[in-house]
Design an enzyme around this catalytic site. Structure first.
Site, short mmCIF file in Angstrom:
data_model
loop_
_atom_site.label_atom_id
_atom_site.label_comp_id
_atom_site.label_asym_id
_atom_site.label_seq_id
_atom_site.Cartn_x
_atom_site.Cartn_y
_atom_site.Cartn_z
N LYS A 1 0.73 -1.14 0.19
CA LYS A 1 0.07 -0.03 0.14
C LYS A 1 1.01 1.29 -0.06
CE LYS A 1 -2.83 0.79 3.66
NZ LYS A 1 -2.40 2.01 4.48
N SER A 2 1.89 1.36 0.59
CA SER A 2 2.75 2.40 0.91
C SER A 2 3.29 2.78 -0.25
CB SER A 2 3.87 2.30 1.98
OG SER A 2 3.38 2.26 3.27
N ARG B 1 2.63 6.19 -3.72
CA ARG B 1 3.73 7.11 -3.97
C ARG B 1 3.83 6.76 -5.59
NH1 ARG B 1 3.86 6.14 1.07
NH2 ARG B 1 5.26 7.44 2.41
N ASP C 1 3.29 0.05 12.10
CA ASP C 1 2.05 -0.48 11.83
C ASP C 1 2.04 -2.12 12.27
OD1 ASP C 1 1.19 1.71 10.50
OD2 ASP C 1 1.79 1.01 8.38
N ARG D 1 -6.09 -2.59 11.40
CA ARG D 1 -4.73 -3.16 11.96
C ARG D 1 -5.13 -3.88 13.41
NH1 ARG D 1 -1.35 -2.77 8.26
NH2 ARG D 1 -1.06 -0.77 7.30
#
Length: 432
Positions: free
Chosen positions: A22-23, A27, A313, A388
């Protein structure tokens, strides 16, 4: 929707792959579209957070088409983005809100960034302050979203020492710095995720990294096809389930093994986990490889505050694992957990207590007294609308011989849309 979970009484041996990280996906859309041109993003995740970023980029004038498991992006380049956008909806995504703020301010685009109830509670002063120093005009109420960004003169590069460890804040400043006049330098106290730096480097930008100092300036970049390795943050929950289960092993292929994201694995190794991982290739500066994990007896350890930014996370999952380890596990410097989708310190504590497990905690510190045992009672888990938290305690359910019920399971769609498919390797699952 609630889910009822109960472990399967069978040997588990599975080979898994995950949708893109996801990160990196955020970007790939935001930084990748700064250049004029066409490119493909393969293994793009369909999580709600990433779709929030995708929809924001479309409003800027970027054309994005789904093609199978990937997307085709055609960008006019940052010089040709639409200059007035109205309201952009970041949904639940702090990454979307903060990185888009850096992009909009750097391009001189007028817009409002808004989001859901949870995102409206998260602190935004940490990006408003440095961007304002660069010349951005951003207004908000109590340093929360909605953020109103006005057209302003071109930004000027700054030197900025980070007061908090945050990859999102760092990334917002670096994106704005790439679009500003002169150099922008960000100095970190502790290392945080470096996907933004790697993305800029892969696209050919003028970026210099020396230890914890990152400098960037406007330069020519080119659109480039990207493959997004599997999401190691999603894999973390299945790795934990394998460690906690009896007679289980999993192998995860094509998974992200970025040095600052695999700290979770290194900590598990220190706890005595039977884990092996190996980097086999590099795509656009990001390391990729495989992970193998087997049922393990774990031990408690101390985790220092300088490591926390690299595992921020994964702390809820590590806290659950600590509760089934022999001895005491200590987490130091965890105050940033208060500012996530929920107050994760309180959420972890309440759910561990509901399961009959022992801990003590403050705003910055958590101690968990673990015991290598199985639970035997019906447990009700509150997700607090936090993906999470829901996922970490779903993994915990493999250690409960009775039923574990997790509420508001749909919140997991924020990051892990098909999580139940993966957990079904270990658990019998019913929904209600």
């Amino acid at each position: 929707m609630k889910v009822k979970l109960q472990p399967k009484n069978q040997t588990i041996k599975s080979m898994l792959e995950f949708k893109g990280d996801k990160s990196i996906a955020h970007r790939a859309l935001i930084i990748g579209a700064l250049a004029k041109g066409k490119y493909k993003i393969s293994n793009f995740p369909d999580s709600m957070d990433c779709l929030s970023t995708l929809n924001c980029m479309r409003k800027l004038g970027v054309n994005i088409d789904y093609r199978g498991s990937g997307i085709l992006v055609s960008s006019p380049g940052y010089e040709n983005f639409k200059s007035s956008l109205g309201t952009l909806d970041a949904g639940n995504s702090g990454t979307t809100a903060r990185l888009m703020c850096g992009l909009l301010a750097g391009c001189g685009i007028e817009a409002v960034i808004d989001g859901d109830y949870s995102l409206r509670k998260r602190p935004m002063g940490r990006i408003i302050q440095p961007l304002s120093q660069m010349g951005a005009q951003i207004s908000s109420e109590n340093s929360r979203i909605p953020l109103s960004i006005k057209k302003a003169n071109p930004l000027i590069g700054i030197n900025y020492e980070m007061p908090v460890d945050s990859a999102q804040v760092k990334s917002s400043i670096l994106i704005a710095g790439f679009l500003a006049h002169g150099h922008t330098t960000v100095l970190e106290k502790n290392f945080t995720r470096d996907h933004t730096e790697k993305m800029f480097k892969a696209l050919g930008s003028d970026i210099e990294i020396v230890d914890k100092s990152i400098s960037i300036k406007k330069s020519n970049i080119k659109a480039k096809d990207m493959y997004i390795p599997g999401d190691i943050s999603s894999a973390a929950f299945l790795i934990a389930a394998a460690l906690l289960s009896k007679d289980s092993s999993i192998r995860i292929n094509n998974i992200l093994l970025n040095k600052r994201r695999r700290k979770y694995l290194d900590i598990l190794l220190l706890m005595g986990a039977d884990i092996e991982y190996k980097v086999s290739d590099i795509y656009n500066e990001e390391e990729i490889g495989y992970i193998e994990a087997k049922s393990s007896s774990l031990k408690g350890i101390s985790i220092s505050k300088d490591i926390i930014p690299s595992i921020i996370d994964e702390i809820p999952m590590l806290a659950v694992l600590a509760a089934f380890s022999s001895g005491k596990t200590v987490f130091e410097g965890i105050q940033e957990l208060k500012y996530k989708e929920s107050n994760r310190i309180e959420a972890v504590a309440e759910n561990l207590k509901a399961a009959g497990l022992c801990l003590s905690y403050s705003d910055e510190h958590m101690e968990i007294i673990g015991e290598n045992k199985f639970l035997e009672k019906e447990i009700h888990i509150k997700s607090f609308g936090d993906h999470r938290i829901a996922l970490a305690f779903a993994a915990m359910s493999v250690r409960n011989k009775n039923i574990t019920i997790v509420d508001n399971w749909e919140c997991t769609n924020i990051s892990f849309t098909d999580s139940l498919k993966y957990f079904s390797e270990f658990l019998n699952i019913t929904t209600c």
